[in-house]
Design a protein around this motif. Structure first.
Motif, PDB file in Angstrom:
ATOM      1  N   GLY A  45       0.811  -1.202   0.000  1.00 59.28           N
ATOM      2  CA  GLY A  45       0.000   0.000   0.000  1.00 59.28           C
ATOM      3  C   GLY A  45       0.846   1.255   0.000  1.00 59.28           C
ATOM      4  O   GLY A  45       1.700   1.428   0.865  1.00 59.28           O
ATOM      5  N   ALA A  46       0.622   2.132  -1.002  1.00 59.34           N
ATOM      6  CA  ALA A  46       1.418   3.358  -1.122  1.00 59.34           C
ATOM      7  C   ALA A  46       0.575   4.615  -1.016  1.00 59.34           C
ATOM      8  O   ALA A  46       1.107   5.716  -1.032  1.00 59.34           O
ATOM      9  N   LYS A  47      -0.741   4.481  -0.905  1.00 58.60           N
ATOM     10  CA  LYS A  47      -1.614   5.649  -0.854  1.00 58.60           C
ATOM     11  C   LYS A  47      -1.536   6.345   0.508  1.00 58.60           C
ATOM     12  O   LYS A  47      -1.149   5.742   1.511  1.00 58.60           O
ATOM     13  N   ALA A  48      -1.928   7.614   0.534  1.00 62.47           N
ATOM     14  CA  ALA A  48      -2.015   8.356   1.789  1.00 62.47           C
ATOM     15  C   ALA A  48      -3.010   7.682   2.722  1.00 62.47           C
ATOM     16  O   ALA A  48      -4.051   7.180   2.287  1.00 62.47           O
ATOM     17  N   THR A  49      -2.693   7.671   4.015  1.00 66.10           N
ATOM     18  CA  THR A  49      -3.573   7.027   4.992  1.00 66.10           C
ATOM     19  C   THR A  49      -4.131   7.995   6.022  1.00 66.10           C
ATOM     20  O   THR A  49      -5.082   7.671   6.730  1.00 66.10           O
ATOM     21  N   SER A  50      -3.550   9.198   6.130  1.00 69.21           N
ATOM     22  CA  SER A  50      -4.002  10.199   7.103  1.00 69.21           C
ATOM     23  C   SER A  50      -3.965  11.558   6.417  1.00 69.21           C
ATOM     24  O   SER A  50      -2.902  12.165   6.303  1.00 69.21           O
ATOM     25  N   GLY A  51      -5.116  11.992   5.903  1.00 68.39           N
ATOM     26  CA  GLY A  51      -5.138  13.205   5.094  1.00 68.39           C
ATOM     27  C   GLY A  51      -4.327  12.991   3.828  1.00 68.39           C
ATOM     28  O   GLY A  51      -4.546  12.027   3.085  1.00 68.39           O
ATOM     29  N   SER A  52      -3.356  13.862   3.597  1.00 70.75           N
ATOM     30  CA  SER A  52      -2.513  13.745   2.402  1.00 70.75           C
ATOM     31  C   SER A  52      -1.231  12.960   2.665  1.00 70.75           C
ATOM     32  O   SER A  52      -0.384  12.838   1.778  1.00 70.75           O
ATOM     33  N   ARG A  53      -1.085  12.413   3.876  1.00 76.51           N
ATOM     34  CA  ARG A  53       0.162  11.749   4.249  1.00 76.51           C
ATOM     35  C   ARG A  53      -0.023  10.246   4.394  1.00 76.51           C
ATOM     36  O   ARG A  53      -1.042   9.789   4.903  1.00 76.51           O
ATOM     37  N   SER A  58     -10.352   3.100   1.285  1.00 75.26           N
ATOM     38  CA  SER A  58     -10.569   4.554   1.272  1.00 75.26           C
ATOM     39  C   SER A  58     -11.710   5.020   2.165  1.00 75.26           C
ATOM     40  O   SER A  58     -11.698   6.146   2.649  1.00 75.26           O
ATOM     41  N   GLY A  59     -12.691   4.183   2.418  1.00 74.30           N
ATOM     42  CA  GLY A  59     -13.847   4.613   3.190  1.00 74.30           C
ATOM     43  C   GLY A  59     -13.783   4.311   4.672  1.00 74.30           C
ATOM     44  O   GLY A  59     -14.799   4.408   5.376  1.00 74.30           O
ATOM     45  N   THR A  60     -12.603   3.956   5.187  1.00 77.40           N
ATOM     46  CA  THR A  60     -12.474   3.577   6.595  1.00 77.40           C
ATOM     47  C   THR A  60     -12.990   4.681   7.516  1.00 77.40           C
ATOM     48  O   THR A  60     -12.594   5.839   7.385  1.00 77.40           O
ATOM     49  N   LYS A  61     -13.861   4.323   8.463  1.00 72.41           N
ATOM     50  CA  LYS A  61     -14.406   5.320   9.398  1.00 72.41           C
ATOM     51  C   LYS A  61     -13.457   5.520  10.567  1.00 72.41           C
ATOM     52  O   LYS A  61     -13.731   5.149  11.714  1.00 72.41           O
ATOM     53  N   SER A  62     -12.313   6.109  10.252  1.00 79.39           N
ATOM     54  CA  SER A  62     -11.297   6.503  11.218  1.00 79.39           C
ATOM     55  C   SER A  62     -10.542   7.647  10.572  1.00 79.39           C
ATOM     56  O   SER A  62     -10.664   7.871   9.361  1.00 79.39           O
ATOM     57  N   ASN A  63      -9.755   8.374  11.351  1.00 79.36           N
ATOM     58  CA  ASN A  63      -8.895   9.386  10.748  1.00 79.36           C
ATOM     59  C   ASN A  63      -7.730   8.754   9.994  1.00 79.36           C
ATOM     60  O   ASN A  63      -6.982   9.446   9.302  1.00 79.36           O
ATOM     61  N   HIS A  64      -7.570   7.455  10.124  1.00 70.74           N
ATOM     62  CA  HIS A  64      -6.559   6.703   9.390  1.00 70.74           C
ATOM     63  C   HIS A  64      -7.250   5.683   8.499  1.00 70.74           C
ATOM     64  O   HIS A  64      -8.191   5.019   8.933  1.00 70.74           O
ATOM     65  N   LEU A  65      -6.780   5.539   7.257  1.00 70.55           N
ATOM     66  CA  LEU A  65      -7.321   4.512   6.386  1.00 70.55           C
ATOM     67  C   LEU A  65      -6.698   3.165   6.724  1.00 70.55           C
ATOM     68  O   LEU A  65      -5.516   3.075   7.040  1.00 70.55           O
ATOM     69  N   ALA A  66      -7.521   2.133   6.628  1.00 77.09           N
ATOM     70  CA  ALA A  66      -7.042   0.781   6.913  1.00 77.09           C
ATOM     71  C   ALA A  66      -6.215   0.250   5.759  1.00 77.09           C
ATOM     72  O   ALA A  66      -6.433   0.588   4.590  1.00 77.09           O
ATOM     73  N   LEU A  67      -5.269  -0.605   6.101  1.00 75.38           N
ATOM     74  CA  LEU A  67      -4.491  -1.368   5.128  1.00 75.38           C
ATOM     75  C   LEU A  67      -4.846  -2.841   5.297  1.00 75.38           C
ATOM     76  O   LEU A  67      -5.203  -3.278   6.404  1.00 75.38           O
TER      77      LEU A  67
END
Length: 301
Positions: free
Chosen positions: A257-265, A286-295
């Motif tokens: 996984g290389a996509k941003a996980t917290s805002g643009s980071r 992408s739709g994870t209901k947290s401020n961090h996206l799940a991997l």
């Protein structure tokens, strides 16, 4: 297939851009995170996970409730999913935690890390849980000097003042070695949460910048369990960008996984030693209901 997820669930309280916070139920969070083989949430193809590596839970109480909600989601009895938790009931720290509603900020005051596992597919021997190990950090006012100023982030080197006295417990890491019941294959899993300061100054302990200058290190007990395991999985909220997928190559592990996980980071990482199934969404939900996206990684064995 071994289905593994990693997410900082933020105590199931989400910070909004306007300073408010939103409480998320365990079932809603799970529905937003669990995917089918094509990376889609909410379909009939979503199958029960085997491992959930999570950060920022309130302790054993919240983690057990979350695990039981996961069991119920797939029609299993309570207790089917169990948890390994770094701290049973960590002391609270902080004030509002950036929530304009104090009651929701209070829900974020206790923070630790955990591994939730499926007892239908995995067994865990009593001696196969590591002792916790501490993250590193650069104490404010200390010269960095290429990592020479780094120290372990625990007393007496933790944040000063009573408000943040127990903040260090949120960065206590823990690991365990499981056995796949069907085949006897051993599986190592670890959960880590590094301090915010790791973003600017990589620190993994006394005088060290960590593996490949990432701030990551693995405790001695955990390393022994890892070395005795065939499949290896480490989930991390590193609070640091640009950690390469090859960082843990010395352990035979690759980052997915290389996509941003917290805002643009991108600050969250999932490293795996094993045959990981390709992902149409780059292993990032992408739709994870947290401020961090799940991997996630689905591993064949």
């Amino acid at each position: 297939m071994l289905r593994v997820y990693n997410n900082n669930i933020e105590n199931l309280v989400r910070n909004n851009a306007d300073g408010t916070c939103t409480r998320i139920s365990g079932p809603d969070h799970l529905t937003s995170m669990l995917v089918d083989d094509n990376g889609r949430t909410g379909t009939s193809g979503v199958q029960a996970p085997d491992l959930l590596i999570v950060q920022q839970v309130r302790g054993t109480g919240q983690t057990t409730a979350y695990a039981d909600q996961l069991s119920a989601k797939f029609g299993y009895p309570a207790g089917t999913y169990k948890a390994v938790v770094a701290w049973d009931d960590p002391e609270p720290w902080g004030s509002s935690h950036k929530c304009s509603q104090q009651a929701l900020g209070d829900l974020k005051k206790k923070q630790t890390n955990a591994i939730v596992y499926n007892t239908r597919t995995l067994s865990l021997a009593s001696g196969d849980v590591s002792k916790y190990w501490s993250a590193g950090w650069l104490k404010p006012g200390t010269p960095y000097n290429g990592g020479a100023g780094c120290t372990l982030y625990k007393p007496p080197n933790n944040d000063s003042g009573t408000t943040n006295a127990h903040k260090w417990k949120r960065t206590s890491a823990i690991a365990a070695r499981f056995t796949i019941k069907e085949t006897g294959t051993t599986v190592f899993a670890a959960t880590m949460h590094l301090p915010e300061q790791n973003g600017a100054n990589a620190c993994a302990g006394a005088g060290t910048t960590g593996i490949a200058n990432s701030g990551i290190h693995v405790g001695a007990d955990a390393t022994s369990l890892m070395n005795a395991s065939t499949i290896r999985v480490i989930g991390i909220d590193a609070n640091r960008t640009n950690i390469a997928s090859s960082t843990l190559g010395g352990f035979g592990m690759t980052g997915y996984g290389a996509k941003a996980t917290s805002g643009s980071r991108k600050i969250d990482y999932l490293f795996v030693k094993g045959a990981v199934q390709p992902s149409s969404v780059d292993h990032t939900v992408s739709g994870t209901k947290s401020n961090h996206l799940a991997l996630y990684g689905f591993i064949t064995y």
